[in-house]
Design an enzyme around this catalytic site. Structure first.
Site, PDB file in Angstrom:
ATOM      1  CE  LYS A 233      -4.124  -1.934   0.049  1.00 33.27           C
ATOM      2  NZ  LYS A 233      -5.021  -2.046   1.195  1.00 33.27           N
ATOM      3  NE  ARG A 269      -7.152  -9.358  -0.834  1.00 33.24           N
ATOM      4  CZ  ARG A 269      -6.939  -8.497  -1.813  1.00 33.24           C
ATOM      5  NH1 ARG A 269      -6.178  -7.430  -1.591  1.00 33.24           N
ATOM      6  NH2 ARG A 269      -7.454  -8.687  -3.014  1.00 33.24           N
TER       7      ARG A 269
END
Length: 288
Positions: A233, A269
């Site tokens: 991210k 994840r």
């Protein structure tokens, strides 16, 4: 005219499955691999758009130790728009057909995509709208007895990062997840099949994202397993000093994954499965 959708003759009513609780199926820590069959996802957009490339990546992740691979056909990166049902189905169905008999989940907010995926053997539905995007989704998940992830998102992908603000991000995310969990149960979803995701990067500032990880035990107190998706991210790149970063490194992703596991996360994840599996195996050994 919409193009034909692969596998259209396989649509069928789904039997009610009897599954072990999510903590049994996914013991701490478990890794969920990420395969985006899209041209525009923030990290792997276009890389797995061809079905064979997606299948190769998914199988490699499972071989590397992923407990399950998450297949998505619609990007939810900041600023992204939606895609038509027909397009999403055309992207994911050939991949799901090829994964029959393997451990895979479907990343979608559309009930028809979920229904078709479950008919092909998906065991898990990852819904970034927490059952609020499609009024039929809860019934599809409940009818299949599927595992379900409910995620927090402020707004929608096209606008969620414009100016996210909270009085207390952790308290507000917790209240939202508690409400959506209660809704899912009221619609017939078995509580023991549900996990929760605070939605890292989905309508959050950089500081919000790290505050959620720092205070993860407060979310774990809800009583359901937590799924964390911090892999690559942009917040990871920005804490390294690049204010315009659109992604982060594998090393930074692993650092947060281990911190999340130590604070109670069950599922991580991740795009880089092998590295995450090895790091989390070592962290779990230390934790005993």
């Amino acid at each position: 005219m919409d193009r034909d959708i692969p596998g259209d003759d396989r649509v069928a009513s789904l039997p009610i499955a009897s599954r072990a609780g999510i903590e049994v199926r996914f013991p701490r820590p478990s890794v969920m691999g990420v395969v985006n069959v899209t041209p525009d996802s923030f990290s792997d957009g276009g890389v797995h758009l061809h079905p064979e490339a997606a299948l190769t990546a998914a199988r490699a992740m499972l071989h590397a130790g992923a407990a399950i691979v998450d297949i998505g056909g619609e990007s939810t990166r900041p600023g992204s728009g939606g895609v038509r049902l027909e397009e999403e189905l055309a992207r994911v169905l050939p991949v799901l057909e090829g994964l029959r008999g393997e451990a895979f989940s479907i990343d979608t907010a559309k009930s028809e995509v979920a229904r078709r995926a479950l008919a092909l053997g998906a065991e898990f539905v990852n819904d970034v709208t927490a059952l609020s995007g499609d009024p039929e989704m809860a019934a599809v998940v409940a009818g299949a007895g599927a595992y379900l992830c409910l995620m927090h998102m402020r707004g929608e992908p096209s606008t969620m990062q414009l100016d996210p603000r909270y009085d207390d991000v952790v308290s507000e995310v917790k209240a939202f997840l508690e409400e959506r969990l209660a809704f899912a149960i009221s619609e017939g979803v078995r509580e023991e099949l549900v996990c929760l995701d605070p939605g890292i990067g989905f309508g959050k500032t950089v500081e919000d994202n790290f505050e959620l990880i720092r205070r993860l035990p407060e979310l774990a107190a809800i009583g359901r397993p937590l799924l964390i998706g911090f892999s690559r991210k942009s917040a990871l790149g920005r804490i390294m000093g690049d204010p315009t970063a659109t992604s982060g490194t594998t090393a930074a992703s692993i650092g947060v994954a281990v911190a999340a596991f130590e604070r109670g996360a069950t599922l991580i994840r991740a795009h880089d499965v092998c590295e995450h599996v090895e790091a989390l195996t070592a962290a779990a050994a230390v934790a005993g």
